[in-house]
Scaffold this motif. Structure first.
Motif, PDB file in Angstrom:
ATOM      1  N   THR A 278       0.735  -1.191   0.037  1.00 25.30           N
ATOM      2  CA  THR A 278      -0.082  -0.008  -0.080  1.00 25.30           C
ATOM      3  C   THR A 278       0.861   1.110   0.060  1.00 25.30           C
ATOM      4  O   THR A 278       0.432   2.175  -0.435  1.00 25.30           O
ATOM      5  N   LEU A 279       2.154   1.208   0.450  1.00 29.51           N
ATOM      6  CA  LEU A 279       3.108   2.269   0.338  1.00 29.51           C
ATOM      7  C   LEU A 279       3.140   2.772  -1.181  1.00 29.51           C
ATOM      8  O   LEU A 279       3.347   3.721  -1.429  1.00 29.51           O
TER       9      LEU A 279
ATOM     10  N   GLU B 145       1.045   2.161  -3.407  1.00 30.08           N
ATOM     11  CA  GLU B 145      -0.290   3.045  -3.924  1.00 30.08           C
ATOM     12  C   GLU B 145      -0.244   4.452  -3.192  1.00 30.08           C
ATOM     13  O   GLU B 145      -0.728   5.108  -3.862  1.00 30.08           O
ATOM     14  N   ALA B 146       0.101   4.563  -2.010  1.00 33.06           N
ATOM     15  CA  ALA B 146       0.076   5.824  -1.391  1.00 33.06           C
ATOM     16  C   ALA B 146       1.215   6.743  -2.137  1.00 33.06           C
ATOM     17  O   ALA B 146       0.582   7.805  -2.230  1.00 33.06           O
ATOM     18  N   ALA B 147       2.180   6.311  -2.379  1.00 35.80           N
ATOM     19  CA  ALA B 147       3.067   7.118  -3.409  1.00 35.80           C
ATOM     20  C   ALA B 147       2.205   7.570  -4.575  1.00 35.80           C
ATOM     21  O   ALA B 147       2.339   8.773  -4.942  1.00 35.80           O
ATOM     22  N   ARG B 148       1.634   6.600  -5.315  1.00 37.79           N
ATOM     23  CA  ARG B 148       1.067   7.038  -6.584  1.00 37.79           C
ATOM     24  C   ARG B 148      -0.012   8.044  -6.273  1.00 37.79           C
ATOM     25  O   ARG B 148      -0.458   8.905  -7.049  1.00 37.79           O
ATOM     26  N   ASP B 149      -0.644   7.439  -5.249  1.00 35.88           N
ATOM     27  CA  ASP B 149      -2.045   8.547  -4.786  1.00 35.88           C
ATOM     28  C   ASP B 149      -1.520  10.043  -4.528  1.00 35.88           C
ATOM     29  O   ASP B 149      -2.310  10.718  -4.933  1.00 35.88           O
ATOM     30  N   ASN B 150      -0.191  10.100  -4.081  1.00 37.80           N
ATOM     31  CA  ASN B 150       0.302  11.560  -3.845  1.00 37.80           C
ATOM     32  C   ASN B 150       1.131  12.014  -5.021  1.00 37.80           C
ATOM     33  O   ASN B 150       1.706  13.020  -4.765  1.00 37.80           O
ATOM     34  N   GLY B 151       0.799  11.448  -6.025  1.00 35.61           N
ATOM     35  CA  GLY B 151       1.383  12.012  -7.513  1.00 35.61           C
ATOM     36  C   GLY B 151       2.640  11.541  -7.925  1.00 35.61           C
ATOM     37  O   GLY B 151       3.307  12.119  -8.813  1.00 35.61           O
ATOM     38  N   ALA B 152       3.173  10.859  -7.030  1.00 35.55           N
ATOM     39  CA  ALA B 152       4.750  10.250  -7.564  1.00 35.55           C
ATOM     40  C   ALA B 152       4.568   9.175  -8.836  1.00 35.55           C
ATOM     41  O   ALA B 152       3.600   8.360  -8.863  1.00 35.55           O
TER      42      ALA B 152
ATOM     43  N   GLN C  64       9.830   8.489  -9.536  1.00 33.69           N
ATOM     44  CA  GLN C  64       9.939   9.203  -8.089  1.00 33.69           C
ATOM     45  C   GLN C  64       9.408   7.891  -7.043  1.00 33.69           C
ATOM     46  O   GLN C  64      10.201   8.268  -5.881  1.00 33.69           O
TER      47      GLN C  64
ATOM     48  N   ASN D 112      12.004   7.619  -4.166  1.00 29.35           N
ATOM     49  CA  ASN D 112      11.595   8.226  -2.757  1.00 29.35           C
ATOM     50  C   ASN D 112      10.898   7.067  -1.708  1.00 29.35           C
ATOM     51  O   ASN D 112      10.921   7.244  -0.449  1.00 29.35           O
ATOM     52  N   VAL D 113      10.539   6.050  -2.248  1.00 29.24           N
ATOM     53  CA  VAL D 113       9.948   5.025  -1.645  1.00 29.24           C
ATOM     54  C   VAL D 113      10.744   3.463  -1.618  1.00 29.24           C
ATOM     55  O   VAL D 113      11.125   3.168  -0.546  1.00 29.24           O
TER      56      VAL D 113
ATOM     57  N   PRO E  82      14.963   3.904  -0.377  1.00 28.38           N
ATOM     58  CA  PRO E  82      15.363   4.109   0.865  1.00 28.38           C
ATOM     59  C   PRO E  82      14.922   3.040   1.761  1.00 28.38           C
ATOM     60  O   PRO E  82      15.489   2.476   2.723  1.00 28.38           O
ATOM     61  N   LEU E  83      13.640   1.990   1.498  1.00 29.42           N
ATOM     62  CA  LEU E  83      13.126   0.957   2.172  1.00 29.42           C
ATOM     63  C   LEU E  83      13.984  -0.150   1.645  1.00 29.42           C
ATOM     64  O   LEU E  83      13.853  -1.315   2.327  1.00 29.42           O
TER      65      LEU E  83
ATOM     66  N   VAL F 211      -3.619  11.091  -9.367  1.00 32.28           N
ATOM     67  CA  VAL F 211      -3.216  12.460  -9.298  1.00 32.28           C
ATOM     68  C   VAL F 211      -3.837  13.249 -10.167  1.00 32.28           C
ATOM     69  O   VAL F 211      -4.076  14.602  -9.640  1.00 32.28           O
TER      70      VAL F 211
ATOM     71  N   PHE G  88      -5.499   5.496   3.508  1.00 32.45           N
ATOM     72  CA  PHE G  88      -5.658   3.921   3.342  1.00 32.45           C
ATOM     73  C   PHE G  88      -5.832   3.659   4.876  1.00 32.45           C
ATOM     74  O   PHE G  88      -5.507   3.981   6.066  1.00 32.45           O
TER      75      PHE G  88
END
Lengths: 303, 328
Positions: A202-203, A205-212, A216, A220-221, A224-225, B76, B84
């Motif tokens: 879901t991270l 998806e969350a990145a995509r939801d935030n426009g990444a 990106q 950014n995700v 680092p992880l 976006v 979530f």
């Protein structure tokens, strides 16, 4: 791979401590004993011997029991030593960069693109099949492929892509790096794959939801992880390449140097203290590298 | 395209292979509406939300957001933001960088995006925790950060996937009020997926009850609770007795039912099989002669003025205007 042994032995010991909270329970010591014996006999004692020998004098037939610094003075005072260390570090750096690139994207493909754990684990096992044969055989098997009349040259000549056999393919730095990459990529894939499998989907998806966008999200995700896996893979690759002498001598055709070969040559000339001194220097350099990596990455997160 | 709508679903279907998770649903959500998608697990409410968000492709139909057909647009470009269920906070970023993430992706400079993120953190009362990592926060705090992160891109529609289900009951109540307050202040539409009818009734302007991939009823909370359209809705909303007689099935709210002596010539006969004291009300269960159990919720003063005995014969009675026919 000693890390798995380490945790496996440490956990029962911790459990025993919990059941008898007072003092140092005998059970904990007993449980730690096998590992302590193995590490003591095969790691600590040899290293102590290595360090002791590196400070001993020698002549052409024997080691002399007198404390000297001349082994280190000669090693560090010689331009050849410095060059050899520089070349070895260069091999390690190039191999690291290539295996990191390959390892990251292979892991990414396995972890994020392949659907279902069955396929993921199946493909991962396929990656490990070459490891059923020894390093030396896998290295030697490049020779018929890369030689002057080898498969690669024959194919390229046959299709008139080239008109002269390529000579840089074998007994060259190219060949050495190729062998290193071949031998070590899996050591990068495994820990990075392990890190990536722990990333909550879901991270992404969350990145995509935030426009990444794709890159990106990677930068950014995912990157680092995956840092811990990259750190562990880096330690594997660097220590393996820094200590190697077989691949360099086979693929370099005796023309290339590495610290491993230098130490091997000194041993074949019975200059054990000189070899020991170089080994201690190598060990120190590798330990510094590992220390620096651990400063950047907390690998305990993965254990 | 309707100018006064935030979201419109037109015959939307979602298929996984040959099974339809959502089948041909249409829904209009007016400007600034708090809409709750309510239903049991597997009813298709989450798939619907994810299709609106753009995290799930639409098999058939269209989704219009703010007058634009967004069916093929990435999240976006839709003007939506999703919160979530697991919060999905980036574990390697502290709160302020988590909140600022969306602005960073849009290329907003560091100072500006941190300032904006700071404002949103104070809006959810989390400004003190700006430098903390998600792992150092409680569930409720993580949720506030996730809310701030979703709101930073000024979405026209906020999508919330079971936002309160991971919280303990006390926090859930507090957070519920906060969500409602935020929605009123921001004036945007919230679409909130939940399986709790209590949550939906407390929050929603528009309750959409789903079952087996279709919308079974949508309307104002009072309308859905007072006049459930089907027996399923009456049972799912709770607090109703669904009774079948010769004319068909009807629903009566349990708190509108009374217990009458067995000699009365109306209502349903049976015997009292359970008495639960719930504080303000007493819940009396009656095993009917036809089999099955029906319930009356009696105000405590009324119950204790004439206490009933377990096993005693009794009749459940209600005023005719309280019985609403329902489809089976």
């Amino acid at each position: 791979m000693s890390t798995t042994v380490d945790t496996a032995a440490a956990r029962p010991a911790a459990g025993a401590t919990r059941t008898r909270a007072e003092g140092r329970p005998l059970g904990a010591w007993l449980l730690a004993l096998p590992l302590a014996l193995v590490l003591g006999v095969f790691l600590v004692i040899p290293i102590i011997m290595l360090i002791v020998v590196s400070f001993l004098d020698y002549n052409s037939v024997q080691i002399l029991w007198s404390f000297v610094l001349s082994n280190y003075q000669e090693a560090l005072g010689s331009a050849v030593t410095w060059e050899t260390f520089a070349v070895t570090i260069k091999y390690a750096a190039i191999t690291w960069a290539i295996t990191l690139f390959l390892g990251f994207w292979l892991s990414y493909f396995l972890a994020f693109e392949v659907r279902g754990t069955t396929w993921q684990m199946g493909l991962f096992l396929v990656c490990s099949i070459p490891f059923l044969t020894s390093n030396i055989i896998r290295t030697i098997s490049w020779i018929p492929a890369l030689g002057r009349n080898g498969i690669v040259n024959s194919v390229l000549l046959h299709f008139h892509i080239i008109h002269q056999p390529l000579t840089f393919l074998l007994y060259s730095q190219f060949a050495i790096i190729l062998a290193f990459v071949h031998l070590n990529t899996l050591f990068m894939v495994t820990p990075i794959f392990n890190s990536m499998m722990r990333i909550d989907r879901t991270l992404i998806e969350a990145a995509r939801d935030n426009g990444a966008g794709f890159w990106q999200t990677i930068w950014n995700v995912v990157l680092p992880l995956s840092k811990t896996g990259i750190g562990i893979g880096t330690i594997f690759v660097i220590t393996l390449v820094m200590g190697d002498f077989v691949s360099v001598s086979i693929m370099g055709g005796g023309q290339s140097a590495s610290v491993g070969i230098m130490i091997q040559n000194e041993m074949s000339q019975l200059q054990y203290p000189a070899a020991a001194a170089n080994a201690v220097i190598l060990l120190a350099i590798v330990l510094i590298m590992v220390f620096l990596i651990l400063r950047v990455v907390d690998i305990r997160k993965e254990l | 395209m309707h100018p006064a709508l935030d979201v419109e679903l037109i015959s939307v279907t979602k298929r996984y292979g040959s099974t339809a998770a959502v089948e041909n649903i249409s829904l209009r959500i007016p400007r600034g509406t708090y809409c709750c998608l309510l239903g049991p697990s597997g009813c298709g409410k989450t798939s619907t939300l994810r299709m609106i968000a753009g995290h799930e492709t639409i098999s058939e139909g269209d989704i219009i957001i703010n007058g634009v057909n967004v069916s093929d647009l990435p999240p976006v470009k839709r003007g939506t933001a999703m919160m979530f269920q697991s919060y999905a906070l980036f574990p390697h970023l502290n709160c302020i960088d988590n909140v600022a993430f969306g602005l960073k992706m849009r290329g907003v400079g560091k100072a500006e995006r941190r300032a904006r993120a700071g404002e949103l953190l104070s809006m959810v009362q989390m400004e003190k925790y700006a430098e903390r990592l998600p792992a150092q926060l409680s569930g409720g705090q993580q949720q506030r950060v996730a809310l701030a992160r979703a709101l930073i891109t000024r979405p026209k529609v906020l999508l919330l996937d079971e936002p309160l289900s991971a919280l303990d009951p006390f926090l859930r109540g507090a957070m519920r009020e906060e969500l409602k307050r935020l929605q009123r202040e921001l004036g945007i539409s919230f679409i909130h997926v939940t399986h709790s009818q209590e949550e939906a009734l407390a929050l929603a302007d528009l309750v959409v009850v789903m079952d087996h991939g279709v919308i079974v009823q949508s309307g104002a909370p009072r309308e859905v609770f007072d006049t459930p359209a089907t027996a399923f809705i009456a049972r799912f909303m709770g607090g109703h007795n669904v009774i079948t007689n010769g004319h068909g099935a009807f629903a009566v709210r349990a708190d509108r039912c009374r217990i009458a002596p067995p000699t009365a010539n109306e209502g349903l006969p049976g015997s009292i099989c359970s008495i639960e004291y719930l504080g303000a009300v007493v819940k009396v269960g009656i095993a009917t002669e036809a089999g099955g159990q029906i319930v009356a919720l009696l105000p405590d003063d009324q119950f204790f003025a004439a206490p009933l005995m377990m096993g005693a014969p009794a009749r459940l009675v209600w005023a005719p205007q309280d019985a609403h026919p329902v489809a089976a």
